[in-house]
Design a protein around this motif. Structure first.
Motif: not given
Length: 399
Positions: A202-207, A212-213, A251-260
């Motif tokens: 749920e926390f990751l979905n909020e992020r 997306v917004q 790059w931010k999206e990749k960083a987010t995926k790596l963090a996930v």
């Protein structure tokens, strides 16, 4: 080559010493490798067999219809004040053969013993070597007996209870058939981990929703800028800027995926750590419960000792008063004794004087005895003189 069938564990026999209604040593077994039944009239001790298993496998005293462990110690007129009760369960690992027989696996037999003491403590032994409940649990778990889920024994009344269960629990404190199956399967311990995973998801979905917004807002700005740049000469420059922004977002999206992904790995490690901590916590809770019971018994013993101390203090004060009275009586008796000694002294002096007088009188008596013969010789003369004197008196009287 045919594969050998897997071995399995079964209870070979049980030995109970001073356990409940069994005085001395009672041996139950040998049991059958597949099915055994304990039969007998009411009151013959059938339930003692199940209670003995519950005792060895660490069931609570309440589940054995008891308030404390010391109540398991046999107590009767011929056997009273016994110090302990003991139950030993002998396990044997066997291989089932195709002809219906079986053979024992060499070197796999072992014995688990639990001893209950008068102070409500207990101790475990594996093959007569001192152990604890955690080691016993791990030993049996290796053989396929899971003591944690407590579904290796179906007690009296549980079948009817299971048949009356609701399909699913209606509240957090209820237990439905689904929860019962989860408990049997051992998946109940993953419920909390699943809840934690849902919270993390749920926390990751909020992020993700936030990202997306941001992307949607960026797209709107891009569209508005494109409309504006169509009318301006700086369109190419704006496109280059937007491409850089888009690259930055990627790059931010990749960083987010790596963090996930990194968070998921950490979650797995944390789940393993939590599972280990849960096992340790359960063992510690069992120890705490036993310690609480021991503390409760110690408090009761302390209260009894305090009452006994108060009684002893009262008796001590009473005895001190009696001792004082005895001392006063002793002084009085000593004075009387001294007075009697003085009287005895006086009497002894008087006896000594009287003895001297008696000796003098005895001597006088002896002298008198010596004079008696002389006096006897003079008696005729005296009688004659007396006769003459009487005659003279008669003559004088006649005259």
């Amino acid at each position: 080559m045919e594969s050998q069938p897997p071995s399995r564990l079964f209870i070979k026999e049980m030995v109970m010493r001073n356990f409940k209604s069994y005085a001395g040593e009672q041996r139950v077994g040998p049991f059958h490798k597949s099915f055994s039944a304990v039969v007998g009239p009411n009151g013959s001790g059938k339930s003692n067999v199940i209670d003995a298993m519950l005792f060895v496998f660490g069931k609570r005293a309440k589940q054995r219809r008891l308030n404390k462990v010391s109540e398991l110690i046999h107590n009767s007129t011929d056997h009273h004040n016994l110090d302990s009760a003991e139950v030993s369960v002998y396990f044997q690992e066997i291989l089932d053969l195709e002809d219906g027989t079986h053979k024992a696996v060499s070197g796999r037999d072992f014995k688990i013993t639990r001893v209950a003491f008068r102070d409500n403590s207990s101790k475990y032994y594996i093959n007569n070597i001192s152990s604890n409940f955690t080691e016993v649990t791990n030993k049996l778990k290796e053989k396929g007996v899971d003591l944690d889920n407590n579904r290796f024994l179906i007690l009296q009344g549980e079948v009817e209870q299971i048949s009356l269960m609701k399909p699913k629990s209606q509240g957090p404190h209820d237990e439905g058939f689904l929860e019962y199956l989860e408990d049997i399967a051992g998946t109940k311990k993953y419920v909390e981990k699943i809840d934690e995973s849902y919270k993390q998801l749920e926390f990751l979905n909020e992020r993700r929703s936030g990202v997306v917004q941001m992307v949607k807002l960026s797209e709107k700005e891009r569209d508005s800028l494109e409309a504006l740049l169509l009318k301006q000469d700086v369109k190419n420059e704006a496109e280059a800027y937007m491409l850089k922004e888009l690259s930055l977002l990627k790059w931010k999206e990749k960083a987010t995926k790596l963090a996930v992904a990194d968070t998921g790995g950490k979650m797995d490690e944390l789940q393993e750590c939590v599972a280990s901590l849960e096992e340790n916590l359960k063992a510690e809770r069992d120890k705490i419960q036993e310690s609480k019971q021991v503390l409760k018994d110690l408090e009761a013993t302390h209260n009894n000792n305090m009452k006994r101390q108060e009684e002893l203090d009262n008796d001590t004060r009473k005895y001190k008063e009696e001792i004082k009275e005895f001392e006063r009586q002793n002084v009085k008796h000593e004075e009387n004794f001294m007075h009697m000694n003085r009287k005895i002294k006086k009497l002894e002096d008087k006896v000594e004087k009287d003895s001297s007088r008696i000796e003098a009188l005895v001597k006088e008596g002896e002298d008198s005895n010596n004079m008696t013969p002389k006096l006897e010789d003079n008696i005729p003369k005296l009688q004659k003189l007396l006769t003459d004197e009487e005659r003279v008196l008669e003559e004088i009287t006649e005259f």
